[in-house]
Structures are given as structure tokens and as C-alpha cells.
Design a protein around this motif. Structure first.
Motif, mmCIF file in Angstrom:
data_model
loop_
_atom_site.group_PDB
_atom_site.id
_atom_site.type_symbol
_atom_site.label_atom_id
_atom_site.label_comp_id
_atom_site.label_asym_id
_atom_site.label_seq_id
_atom_site.Cartn_x
_atom_site.Cartn_y
_atom_site.Cartn_z
ATOM 1 N N MET A 113 9.034 2.062 -5.972
ATOM 2 C CA MET A 113 9.147 1.331 -4.732
ATOM 3 C C MET A 113 8.795 2.274 -3.583
ATOM 4 N N GLY A 114 7.961 1.783 -2.696
ATOM 5 C CA GLY A 114 7.577 2.606 -1.568
ATOM 6 C C GLY A 114 6.370 3.481 -1.817
ATOM 7 N N TYR A 115 5.760 3.347 -2.978
ATOM 8 C CA TYR A 115 4.591 4.157 -3.307
ATOM 9 C C TYR A 115 3.425 3.255 -3.680
ATOM 10 N N THR A 116 2.229 3.744 -3.447
ATOM 11 C CA THR A 116 1.023 3.026 -3.832
ATOM 12 C C THR A 116 0.745 3.267 -5.301
ATOM 13 N N THR A 117 0.312 2.223 -6.006
ATOM 14 C CA THR A 117 -0.063 2.348 -7.410
ATOM 15 C C THR A 117 -1.547 2.049 -7.540
ATOM 16 N N VAL A 118 -2.267 2.922 -8.218
ATOM 17 C CA VAL A 118 -3.690 2.735 -8.459
ATOM 18 C C VAL A 118 -3.898 2.710 -9.967
ATOM 19 N N ILE A 119 -4.619 1.710 -10.447
ATOM 20 C CA ILE A 119 -4.971 1.630 -11.865
ATOM 21 C C ILE A 119 -6.458 1.918 -11.963
ATOM 22 N N TYR A 120 -6.807 2.944 -12.705
ATOM 23 C CA TYR A 120 -8.193 3.398 -12.773
ATOM 24 C C TYR A 120 -8.628 3.475 -14.226
ATOM 25 N N GLY A 121 -9.874 3.109 -14.499
ATOM 26 C CA GLY A 121 -10.410 3.223 -15.847
ATOM 27 C C GLY A 121 -11.787 2.589 -15.914
ATOM 28 N N ASP A 122 -12.379 2.643 -17.093
ATOM 29 C CA ASP A 122 -13.696 2.055 -17.309
ATOM 30 C C ASP A 122 -13.652 0.551 -17.088
#
Length: 68
Positions: A1-10
Motif C-alpha cells: 500500500m502506498g507504492y507503485t507496482t510495475v509488472i514487466y515481461g515479454d
């Protein structure tokens, strides 16, 4: 909570579907992956999908969650 989440991949690995399902769980407060979730607002950003593709996927996920 309070943080950015980035999902990265092909490409083509299902990142957008996973992120949308997670976002919908958080927005509804529905537990996911056997864990409780605190319901809160969600900002979902995707630079690859257009509006129609996003809505098609969102409605399909909502139906799978039993939402109207």
C-alpha cells in the motif's frame, strides 16, 4: 500500500490480464491468491490496449468474478 507496482515481461505472457484481475480484486475487496485484500481505489495504466480491448477483458473478468 502506498507504492507503485510495475509488472514487466515479454509480450503475450498475460501481464495485462493479471494486472486487471488484481486491480479488480483490490477495487472490490475480494480476496485473491488465498489472501485478504483491503478495498481501495485503483489506477490501472496500460499502454498496449485500446479502450475496446480493455473493456472486453474487464467485462469478461467481472463475469468470472460473478459481478454484473
Amino acid at each position: 500500500m502506498g507504492y507503485t507496482t510495475v509488472i514487466y515481461g515479454d509480450g503475450g505472457q498475460g501481464k495485462s490480464l493479471l494486472a486487471l484481475r488484481l486491480a479488480m480484486a483490490v477495487a472490490t475487496g475480494e480476496p485473491i491468491f488465498w489472501r485478504g485484500i483491503q478495498q481501495t481505489g485503483v489506477l490501472y495504466l496500460d499502454w498496449e490496449l485500446d479502450k475496446d480491448d480493455f473493456l472486453r477483458r474487464a467485462y469478461a473478468i467481472a463475469r468470472g468474478m460473478g459481478l454484473q
